[in-house]
Structures are given as structure tokens and as C-alpha cells.
Motif scaffolding. Structure first.
Motif, mmCIF file in Angstrom:
data_model
loop_
_atom_site.group_PDB
_atom_site.id
_atom_site.type_symbol
_atom_site.label_atom_id
_atom_site.label_comp_id
_atom_site.label_asym_id
_atom_site.label_seq_id
_atom_site.Cartn_x
_atom_site.Cartn_y
_atom_site.Cartn_z
ATOM 1 N N ILE A 32 -5.899 5.080 -1.286
ATOM 2 C CA ILE A 32 -5.329 5.384 -0.033
ATOM 3 C C ILE A 32 -4.914 6.836 0.294
ATOM 4 N N LYS B 245 -5.454 2.363 -6.801
ATOM 5 C CA LYS B 245 -5.140 1.661 -5.831
ATOM 6 C C LYS B 245 -4.576 2.903 -4.740
ATOM 7 N N ILE C 129 1.917 4.218 -1.471
ATOM 8 C CA ILE C 129 1.500 5.225 -2.739
ATOM 9 C C ILE C 129 2.433 5.521 -3.747
ATOM 10 N N GLU D 258 0.604 -1.280 0.062
ATOM 11 C CA GLU D 258 -0.011 -0.141 -0.188
ATOM 12 C C GLU D 258 0.881 1.155 0.172
#
Length: 183
Positions: free
Chosen positions: A86, A82, A57, A55
Motif C-alpha cells: 500500500i 501488505k 497501513i 488496508e
């Protein structure tokens, strides 16, 4: 120069031998490969980095940009979405999302992301991409406004002159278009 790139490549490889699971080293090596247009190799290292921090970024965003360069537009959109999930306020992620949507021909969506990015960082690249998006949407007055604003700061930029002329041409102001082509 090539010697410096070879040196950097050797240093990254040494660092990865010493710390094979270090996210920062793997991610930065992917960025290095991306910067020298070794995009297929960069993809491998972005994948490895995302296995460690799925995760992250920046890793998601640079993987999206790498996929864009490789013309893998569906995968590019998947990665940038995705990253946006976030952090949907990050100006660079918004800009990249706008670029990716523009490349996919999804101009309304591109416009939405680029407007948010320009509000946070009105740099020339972000504004130009927004103006190009307006142009594709046939919103010529909005595109022209941005191009003229950019030209006031960069009066000899050939790309901006051409884009401005194209807007005037689409607006049936051919004399004005010729002025910019002759500039």
C-alpha cells in the motif's frame, strides 16, 4: 502505575460499548494492549480493526509487529508486506519490515528495507538495526562505521560498545576490540 493502566483499560472498554464499530477506538485499544505486553489480546483487536479497514497501513504494521512479538514470523511478514504494498515509501513501515526480515534471518532483504528507512529517518534504533544486519552479513566495515557513528553520539551505550568490539574481533583487530570492552 497499575491504577492508571486499569483506568485506561476501563475507559477503552466504555468507549467500545458506546461505539463498538469505531476503527480508531478498536485499533488504539489493540495498541494499548500491545504496549502492556498483552499480545494475544491485542491480536484480537487488531483483527477487528482490520475487518473494518483492511488496508489501513498502521493497523497492518502493528499487527505485523504484534505477530513478531508472538514469534509468528510468517504471519508477521505477510502483514508487513501488505502494508508495504500500500505504501512502500513510509519510513516506519520500512523499518518494521527490516526488523521482521532480520528476525527471520533474511538479512539481505532486511538491509534493503533498513537502508531506505535510514535515508528517511537516521534515528539510533534504525541505524543500530542496520548495523546489526551488516554484522550478520559479515560486512564488518559497514557495521563498524555505523556503530562508531552512533558511539560518537552515545559514548556510554553498552550495547553499542559490545557490538563495536565484536566487529573489531571479527576483523581480527583484537587490541581494538579490547579497548571497547574495557571502555
Amino acid at each position: 502505575n497499575k491504577r492508571l493502566f486499569d483506568y485506561a483499560d476501563d475507559e477503552f472498554k466504555t468507549a467500545m460499548k458506546l461505539q463498538p464499530n469505531d476503527f480508531e477506538i478498536i485499533f488504539e485499544y489493540g495498541n494499548f494492549l500491545y504496549s502492556i505486553s498483552k499480545n494475544n489480546e491485542a491480536e484480537r483487536y487488531y483483527e477487528e480493526a482490520l475487518e473494518i479497514e483492511p488496508e489501513n497501513i498502521l493497523a497492518l504494521t502493528f499487527m505485523a509487529l504484534n505477530k513478531l512479538v508472538l514469534n509468528q514470523l510468517d504471519a508477521s511478514k505477510e502483514y508487513i508486506m501488505k502494508a508495504l504494498k500500500i505504501n512502500h515509501h513510509h519510513e516506519y513501515i520500512l523499518f518494521c519490515a527490516g526488523r521482521i526480515m532480520y528476525a527471520r534471518g533474511e538479512f539481505e532483504e532486511a538491509k534493503r528495507y533498513l537502508i531506505k528507512a535510514v535515508e528517511q529517518n537516521p534515528d539510533i534504533e534504525t541505524q543500530n538495526t542496520l548495523a546489526l544486519t551488516y554484522y550478520e552479513l559479515e560486512e564488518y566495515p559497514q557495521a563498524l562505521n555505523i556503530f562508531n557513528n552512533l558511539l560518537s553520539k552515545h559514548p556510554e551505550n553498552i550495547s553499542l560498545l559490545m557490538s563495536t568490539a565484536k566487529c573489531y574481533e571479527k576483523m581480527k583487530e583484537n587490541d581494538k576490540a579490547l579497548e571497547y570492552l574495557e571502555a
